[in-house]
Motif scaffolding. Structure first.
Motif, PDB file in Angstrom:
ATOM      1  N   THR A 270       0.836  -1.210   0.000  1.00 39.25           N
ATOM      2  CA  THR A 270       0.000   0.000   0.000  1.00 39.25           C
ATOM      3  C   THR A 270       0.872   1.262   0.000  1.00 39.25           C
ATOM      4  O   THR A 270       0.499   2.273  -0.601  1.00 39.25           O
ATOM      5  CB  THR A 270      -0.962   0.056   1.200  1.00 39.25           C
ATOM      6  OG1 THR A 270      -0.206   0.126   2.415  1.00 39.25           O
ATOM      7  CG2 THR A 270      -1.867  -1.159   1.232  1.00 39.25           C
ATOM      8  N   ALA A 272       3.780   1.534  -1.487  1.00 32.69           N
ATOM      9  CA  ALA A 272       4.253   1.693  -2.870  1.00 32.69           C
ATOM     10  C   ALA A 272       3.167   2.325  -3.728  1.00 32.69           C
ATOM     11  O   ALA A 272       3.433   3.206  -4.562  1.00 32.69           O
ATOM     12  CB  ALA A 272       4.673   0.339  -3.436  1.00 32.69           C
ATOM     13  N   GLU A 273       1.950   1.877  -3.526  1.00 35.85           N
ATOM     14  CA  GLU A 273       0.834   2.439  -4.302  1.00 35.85           C
ATOM     15  C   GLU A 273       0.652   3.927  -3.996  1.00 35.85           C
ATOM     16  O   GLU A 273       0.397   4.731  -4.901  1.00 35.85           O
ATOM     17  CB  GLU A 273      -0.443   1.665  -3.984  1.00 35.85           C
ATOM     18  CG  GLU A 273      -0.429   0.238  -4.530  1.00 35.85           C
ATOM     19  CD  GLU A 273      -1.477  -0.655  -3.899  1.00 35.85           C
ATOM     20  OE1 GLU A 273      -1.603  -1.804  -4.345  1.00 35.85           O
ATOM     21  OE2 GLU A 273      -2.152  -0.218  -2.942  1.00 35.85           O
ATOM     22  N   GLY A 276       3.480   5.914  -5.536  1.00 36.13           N
ATOM     23  CA  GLY A 276       3.298   5.901  -6.992  1.00 36.13           C
ATOM     24  C   GLY A 276       2.228   6.880  -7.434  1.00 36.13           C
ATOM     25  O   GLY A 276       2.385   7.596  -8.437  1.00 36.13           O
ATOM     26  N   PHE A 277       1.139   6.939  -6.692  1.00 40.26           N
ATOM     27  CA  PHE A 277       0.065   7.874  -7.035  1.00 40.26           C
ATOM     28  C   PHE A 277       0.558   9.318  -6.931  1.00 40.26           C
ATOM     29  O   PHE A 277       0.273  10.151  -7.805  1.00 40.26           O
ATOM     30  CB  PHE A 277      -1.135   7.658  -6.116  1.00 40.26           C
ATOM     31  CG  PHE A 277      -2.234   8.665  -6.335  1.00 40.26           C
ATOM     32  CD1 PHE A 277      -3.012   8.619  -7.478  1.00 40.26           C
ATOM     33  CD2 PHE A 277      -2.460   9.673  -5.417  1.00 40.26           C
ATOM     34  CE1 PHE A 277      -4.013   9.556  -7.698  1.00 40.26           C
ATOM     35  CE2 PHE A 277      -3.456  10.616  -5.620  1.00 40.26           C
ATOM     36  CZ  PHE A 277      -4.237  10.555  -6.764  1.00 40.26           C
ATOM     37  N   ARG A 280       2.644  10.092  -9.966  1.00 41.81           N
ATOM     38  CA  ARG A 280       1.821  10.262 -11.178  1.00 41.81           C
ATOM     39  C   ARG A 280       1.110  11.605 -11.158  1.00 41.81           C
ATOM     40  O   ARG A 280       1.038  12.314 -12.158  1.00 41.81           O
ATOM     41  CB  ARG A 280       0.793   9.119 -11.276  1.00 41.81           C
ATOM     42  CG  ARG A 280       1.385   7.824 -11.803  1.00 41.81           C
ATOM     43  CD  ARG A 280       0.297   6.817 -12.083  1.00 41.81           C
ATOM     44  NE  ARG A 280      -0.231   6.205 -10.902  1.00 41.81           N
ATOM     45  CZ  ARG A 280      -1.524   6.178 -10.580  1.00 41.81           C
ATOM     46  NH1 ARG A 280      -2.426   6.732 -11.357  1.00 41.81           N
ATOM     47  NH2 ARG A 280      -1.929   5.581  -9.475  1.00 41.81           N
ATOM     48  N   ALA A 330       7.232  -1.504 -11.757  1.00 44.21           N
ATOM     49  CA  ALA A 330       6.368  -0.315 -11.653  1.00 44.21           C
ATOM     50  C   ALA A 330       6.945   0.677 -10.644  1.00 44.21           C
ATOM     51  O   ALA A 330       6.923   1.899 -10.866  1.00 44.21           O
ATOM     52  CB  ALA A 330       4.955  -0.734 -11.245  1.00 44.21           C
ATOM     53  N   ILE A 331       7.465   0.140  -9.537  1.00 46.22           N
ATOM     54  CA  ILE A 331       8.092   1.016  -8.545  1.00 46.22           C
ATOM     55  C   ILE A 331       9.284   1.734  -9.169  1.00 46.22           C
ATOM     56  O   ILE A 331       9.469   2.949  -8.982  1.00 46.22           O
ATOM     57  CB  ILE A 331       8.552   0.196  -7.313  1.00 46.22           C
ATOM     58  CG1 ILE A 331       7.340  -0.333  -6.540  1.00 46.22           C
ATOM     59  CG2 ILE A 331       9.425   1.045  -6.398  1.00 46.22           C
ATOM     60  CD1 ILE A 331       7.701  -1.320  -5.436  1.00 46.22           C
ATOM     61  N   ARG A 334       8.154   4.637 -11.427  1.00 43.57           N
ATOM     62  CA  ARG A 334       7.743   5.840 -10.688  1.00 43.57           C
ATOM     63  C   ARG A 334       8.940   6.522 -10.029  1.00 43.57           C
ATOM     64  O   ARG A 334       9.017   7.754  -9.986  1.00 43.57           O
ATOM     65  CB  ARG A 334       6.697   5.481  -9.627  1.00 43.57           C
ATOM     66  CG  ARG A 334       5.438   4.874 -10.171  1.00 43.57           C
ATOM     67  CD  ARG A 334       4.654   5.818 -11.070  1.00 43.57           C
ATOM     68  NE  ARG A 334       3.568   5.095 -11.701  1.00 43.57           N
ATOM     69  CZ  ARG A 334       3.422   4.955 -13.014  1.00 43.57           C
ATOM     70  NH1 ARG A 334       4.238   5.563 -13.839  1.00 43.57           N
ATOM     71  NH2 ARG A 334       2.414   4.260 -13.508  1.00 43.57           N
TER      72      ARG A 334
END
Lengths: 397, 185
Positions: A270, A272-273, A276-277, A280, A330-331, A334
């Protein structure tokens, strides 16, 4: 009939174009990630390190905050941020680059001169407001830990144990770590908590286990990790959990080989998410009035640096733990994007010439004309290790 | 639920056959029998081509626009939510066609209704995330179902109720899609 059909088509076309235009401006603007390589990232690190050296005062403290628009230095200071900047310089030393070691040692002397001692422990006292807090103490300890990793010098081992002892004295049965020591009561303040302090202390405790493996540092570290993973956001009333805690990410990455529990991994995912958000969203912001209105002002360098620190730590965790392996690329993407923005927004030597004091501008990150010491702290902390990600991405391409 | 079944639910909600049927019923109530079969067939065929293009070009389109698929989910969620709310409110989806007759109606139905903003946005978003094959297959099933419904001409009150319920489903799907866009890395 044909005219009516054309009218319908044109109307539909106009509605579509207008709708797509609104979406483009509001929700999905172009996400701009300036290209960057590890050499540029390291140059940026050195520029920030040089800023710290120039901003250091004779007593070891730093220029806390400088407003380039008014050419005024803030009279405030913050011992936790001081400890953080010193720690980032020691992290650089631990990576093999000693260019910031002297500056860090002078900053450490300042902290040693402002210790508060009680029972068998020691803590950093902020000389400006007298507070005795876990955050600054945790980062001071993390700095000393990296100093030892960098130099092998054991002269501060006793002090490290004293500082760690304070963190344990502040730890609660649920694993949380309270923010401040109440000097008058001779006990921790049971009410005050901080979204930063627990993570800062957590990371320092996990590093104690690496340096002193024969001692009992794993249990308190695991207790904090579990608190962060399961309870912190609820107990500390985070409206949009999880709290974007890069210190927690540092600690979790340090624990990767212990290994972590499934609950800890779920929390790491969570985190990382969340980072990442943020990246972005930030990559869609522009230095323009309409972007300020629609998407808010651009993040300060300190904020972006924390995202890089968090993503870099979680990338290391994902590289070691198969339960996060699916997030690794993905990490990395970002993190690379955030590094590009961070490096791009740092003031260059050429750009600094237009500032009233070029020495305080070069290597700094500014937000609304203001730079603060932690803008450089988090840039150094984030960029110095992320070169591994950039190199890995380059070789994979 | 399998991934494909989930996609199928998404596209059935996004295309909303009942809502399309209701709009169509209002648009060409006086069509002859031949037109009633020809129009859905032409409309469905045209819509399939549009969906194939949207799903097939999703990733190049997002790359061209510099949009991460995760970020596009948020925008797609908003579009789907608006379409769902519109279906709840109006029943029939609004469209740009006001003419009658077999020459103009298929175009309007195909582009404006069957291949509307919700369906096409979903096609781009899901294709970028989950690939062309499953996405286009799910969209195709939804289009075929819609075409069949148009040909069958069910009663308007039934269509109206189903269209609004489907709209509610779409709002829920939209919320999930937008949330996943926020929560993704």
């Amino acid at each position: 009939m044909l005219r009516a059909m054309l009218r319908g088509v044109v109307l539909m076309f106009v509605i579509w174009v207008a709708g797509l235009g609104i979406l483009r401006v509001t929700l999905v603007p172009a996400q701009v990630c300036p290209p960057v390589d590890s050499a540029a990232a390291l140059n940026s690190v050195h520029a920030a390190v040089d800023w710290a050296a120039r901003a250091q005062q004779p007593d070891g403290s730093f220029v806390y905050e400088w407003n380039a628009n008014t050419d005024v230095e803030s009279s405030a200071y913050n011992a936790t941020r001081h400890a953080g900047l010193a720690m980032s310089l020691y992290m650089l030393a631990a990576s093999g680059d000693m260019s910031g070691l002297q500056t860090a040692d002078r900053a450490m002397d300042w902290m040693v001169a402002h210790l508060y001692r009680h029972a068998d422990w020691a803590a950093l006292r902020d000389p400006f407001d007298g507070s005795i807090e876990t955050g600054g103490t945790g980062l001071m300890l993390a700095g000393l830990e990296h100093r030892r990793l960098a130099t092998g010098d054991q002269r501060y081992d006793g002090l490290m144990h004293e500082l760690a002892g304070f963190l344990l004295a502040m730890q609660q049965p649920d694993g949380s770590i309270l923010l401040a020591w109440d000097e008058a009561a001779g006990a921790p303040n049971p009410v005050e908590r901080s979204p930063y302090a627990t993570g800062e202390a957590f990371w320092a405790l996990t590093l104690m286990r690496r340096l002193f493996p024969a001692e009992q540092w794993e249990a308190p570290s695991r207790a904090v990790a579990d608190y962060l993973s399961t309870s912190r956001d609820r107990v500390e009333h985070q409206l949009f959990p999880p709290w974007n805690d890069q210190w927690a990410a540092y600690g979790l990455a340090e624990m990767a080989g212990w290994p972590l529990s499934d609950t800890n991994i779920a929390y790491a995912r969570t985190l990382a998410e969340r980072f990442g958000f943020f990246v972005r969203f930030e990559s869609g912001r522009r230095h323009a009035w309409w972007s300020n209105r629609l998407r808010g002002p651009r993040a300060r360098s300190a904020g972006m640096g924390t995202w890089v620190e968090g993503l870099d730590s979680l990338w290391r965790l994902a590289s070691k733990d198969p339960r996060m392996r699916d997030m690794r690329d993905a990490i990395a993407e970002r993190a690379a994007c955030s590094v590009g923005m961070l490096v791009d927004r740092q003031v260059s030597a050429e750009g600094a010439k237009s500032y009233p004091r070029p020495g305080l501008a070069q290597g700094a990150g500014f937000s609304d004309g203001v730079t603060r010491m932690d803008d450089q702290q988090h840039a150094i902390g984030g960029l110095l290790r992320v070169t591994d990600i950039l190199d890995a991405r380059k070789s994979s391409k | 639920m399998t991934e494909f079944a989930r996609l199928l639910v998404v596209f059935l909600a996004a295309v909303n056959p009942a809502s399309v049927g209701l709009a169509m019923a209002r648009l060409d109530a006086d069509q002859d029998k031949r037109g009633r079969l020809l129009i859905p067939a032409v409309a469905a065929a045209a819509a399939l081509v549009v969906y194939a293009a949207a799903a097939g070009l999703a990733q190049p389109l997002l790359d061209f626009l510099d949009i991460a698929p995760e970020s596009f989910r948020l925008a797609a969620g908003v579009v789907l939510a608006v379409a769902g709310a519109s279906a709840i409110w109006f029943g029939a989806l609004p469209h740009g066609g006001h003419d009658r007759g077999r020459h103009s109606t298929p175009f309007v139905v195909a582009i404006g209704l069957i291949a509307g903003p919700a369906g096409l946005t979903a096609a781009v978003s899901y294709s970028a995330d989950e690939g062309f094959g499953h996405t286009f297959a799910a969209a195709a099933v939804a289009v075929v179902v819609t075409g069949g419904l148009l040909a069958a001409r069910p009663q308007r009150p039934a269509l109206d109720a189903v269209a609004r319920i489907t709209g509610a489903f779409l709002v829920a799907i939209a919320a999930g899609l937008a949330t996943s866009g926020v929560r993704a890395i």
